[in-house]
Design an enzyme around this catalytic site. Sequence first.
Site, PDB file in Angstrom:
ATOM      1  N   CYS A 109      -5.326  -2.654  -0.690  1.00  0.00           N
ATOM      2  CA  CYS A 109      -6.283  -3.738  -0.983  1.00  0.00           C
ATOM      3  C   CYS A 109      -7.346  -3.278  -1.979  1.00  0.00           C
ATOM      4  O   CYS A 109      -7.909  -2.194  -1.845  1.00  0.00           O
ATOM      5  CB  CYS A 109      -6.948  -4.206   0.297  1.00  0.00           C
ATOM      6  N   CYS A 131       0.814  -1.224   0.000  1.00  0.00           N
ATOM      7  CA  CYS A 131       0.000   0.000   0.000  1.00  0.00           C
ATOM      8  C   CYS A 131       0.841   1.264   0.000  1.00  0.00           C
ATOM      9  O   CYS A 131       0.402   2.303  -0.493  1.00  0.00           O
ATOM     10  CB  CYS A 131      -0.925   0.064   1.220  1.00  0.00           C
ATOM     11  N   SER A 189     -12.853  -5.638   9.854  1.00  0.00           N
ATOM     12  CA  SER A 189     -12.188  -5.232   8.628  1.00  0.00           C
ATOM     13  C   SER A 189     -13.234  -4.883   7.592  1.00  0.00           C
ATOM     14  O   SER A 189     -14.349  -5.410   7.604  1.00  0.00           O
ATOM     15  CB  SER A 189     -11.340  -6.395   8.116  1.00  0.00           C
ATOM     16  N   CYS A 222      -2.629   3.264   3.085  1.00  0.00           N
ATOM     17  CA  CYS A 222      -3.274   2.176   3.821  1.00  0.00           C
ATOM     18  C   CYS A 222      -4.246   2.710   4.864  1.00  0.00           C
ATOM     19  O   CYS A 222      -4.126   3.825   5.337  1.00  0.00           O
ATOM     20  CB  CYS A 222      -2.230   1.285   4.484  1.00  0.00           C
ATOM     21  N   ASP A 223      -5.165   1.834   5.249  1.00  0.00           N
ATOM     22  CA  ASP A 223      -6.349   2.126   6.055  1.00  0.00           C
ATOM     23  C   ASP A 223      -6.298   3.375   6.936  1.00  0.00           C
ATOM     24  O   ASP A 223      -6.963   4.367   6.666  1.00  0.00           O
ATOM     25  CB  ASP A 223      -6.660   0.916   6.949  1.00  0.00           C
ATOM     26  N   LYS A 224      -5.542   3.338   8.024  1.00  0.00           N
ATOM     27  CA  LYS A 224      -5.603   4.434   9.006  1.00  0.00           C
ATOM     28  C   LYS A 224      -4.847   5.667   8.545  1.00  0.00           C
ATOM     29  O   LYS A 224      -5.043   6.753   9.069  1.00  0.00           O
ATOM     30  CB  LYS A 224      -5.045   3.983  10.373  1.00  0.00           C
TER      31      LYS A 224
END
Length: 577
Positions: free
Chosen positions: A201, A56, A479, A129-131
Amino acid sequence: MSQGKVDKSRLPSRHVTEGPARAPHRSYFYAMGLDEKAIHQPWVGVATCWNEAAPCNISLNRQAQAVKLGVKKGNGTPREFTTITVTDGIAMGHEGMRSSLASREAIADTVELTMRGHCYDAIVGLAGCDKSLPGMMMAMVRLNTPSVFIYGGSILPGRLQGKDVTVQDVFEAVGKHQAGNMSDAELEVLERVACPSAGACGGQFTANTMACVSEAIGLALMNSSGAPAPYESRDQYGVASGEAVMNLIEKNIRARDIVTRKSLENAARIVACTGGSTNAGLHLPAIAHEAGIDFDLMDVCDIFRDTPYFVDLKPGGQYVAKDLYEAGGVPIVMKELRKAGLIHEDCMTASGRSIGEELDMIRGEADGKVVYPVETPITPTGGVVGLKGNLAPEGAIVKVAGMSAEEQEFTGPARVFECEEDAFEAVKARQYEEGEVIVIRNEGPAGGPGMREMLATTAALSGQGMGKKVALITDGRFSGATRGFCVGHVGPEAAHGGPIGMLQNGDMITINAKTGELSVDLSDEDLQARKDSWKGPRKTIYASGALYKYAQLVGGARLGAVTHPGAKGEEHIYMDL
């Protein structure tokens, strides 16, 4: 930005570049090869979350160079810096996941401290990435500088036996392997081909959900989040973002001019109609908090409830981010929302134009495959529903994208676990019964600490073919890749004395996503009696360090699991110091 000497009398960088007293500061800048012109231009922090932890983030440093070219084209001086990330896919299913949500605050804090310490005038933030996406946006709103966000882009899907595969398939394959339905060799082949490139992702998990949010909320340029990370064409958005931030400095358009109550509602719409990650219910309130706007989990869920779900993305649907990009991306989705009167068109964006003006320039239409027309959605309501009741007085959240109406009601006896590891071991050993409600507690922001995601457990249930035969509730998170009837963000959490901490095996729990109910068949008196005999929060091994500090400061999930008073408590704005 016009040529010639810039009036920096109102810009923060004047504190390090202007006047005789700043000669020592300027000497440092000459040491790095800057000339007099560069020193006296506006300074732009180019913040990335580049690291070698995961695909990512791996392309962010390359993309940052394009941003810097754009800043220079606009007669600004870019200064690149990096911050941390914790990548959920790698942190998943073990102690590392405790660091994930806490990393969002660390990202916002470290970007803030870097900007303050060096007096940068504006920020272009790149995250993968996510956070790191909400963390970067939170820093922008907190500082209230001219700000442009840019996503690093998604991963390309893998191919196996003629089908697209993603990391979600690998997580679920672990459950199949444990159940004896997949060989070691088959698992090894899948893990080698599922993730073929740089990028986050590919399904509509948290990273892509928050990337869509960045465009809908106005902090990112239209369509900038769509192209996959390996595409060199991403560079044109980098250059354009660098130029855009210089335009925002000139016009004094700041992050809080862009992030308003209306733009937060636009952002929640995009999450709902794409079947996005439930984590948006945590991140949107946290971004709102930085702007001093009241916008909590239940506000997000209200919008989810009356927004049609019409973009067919994994995990509930069939397609990945690359497919959405090829179908026209977020702008096409927002055009469909506009047709239904579900977008506030007067919100300002990073381009200096309104959402409505931006959408007027978009020529494409819904393809009917990835993006359905809004009049004929996949389901008439959003993919995520808010729940309340005596088990969740402060609310909870459940993802129903891809679930039939009958699957949205569940009543069953509780099977209580004190942490995710206990639940995962029990699921692996099939020590649960069909029809039960698996309860995982002490996994909230403070109690975990860190509010871990429960993907390992839910993926194992799916792999065993039990995803629809049991329900699961937790004060932790899920998730974006979670499937099945899974309720998260139950508040108050167990560590704060919430009712989930008082449950016992066999208590009858009712979950009804159609009526918005999450309750346990106990009277108020029964619950109070249990609370009176409660021994207090479960002791954790995190008695020092970053997670200890986080657990002391963090508030409830309903308000975004934030750690400071936010804009309502501030007595200055950085840009005006």
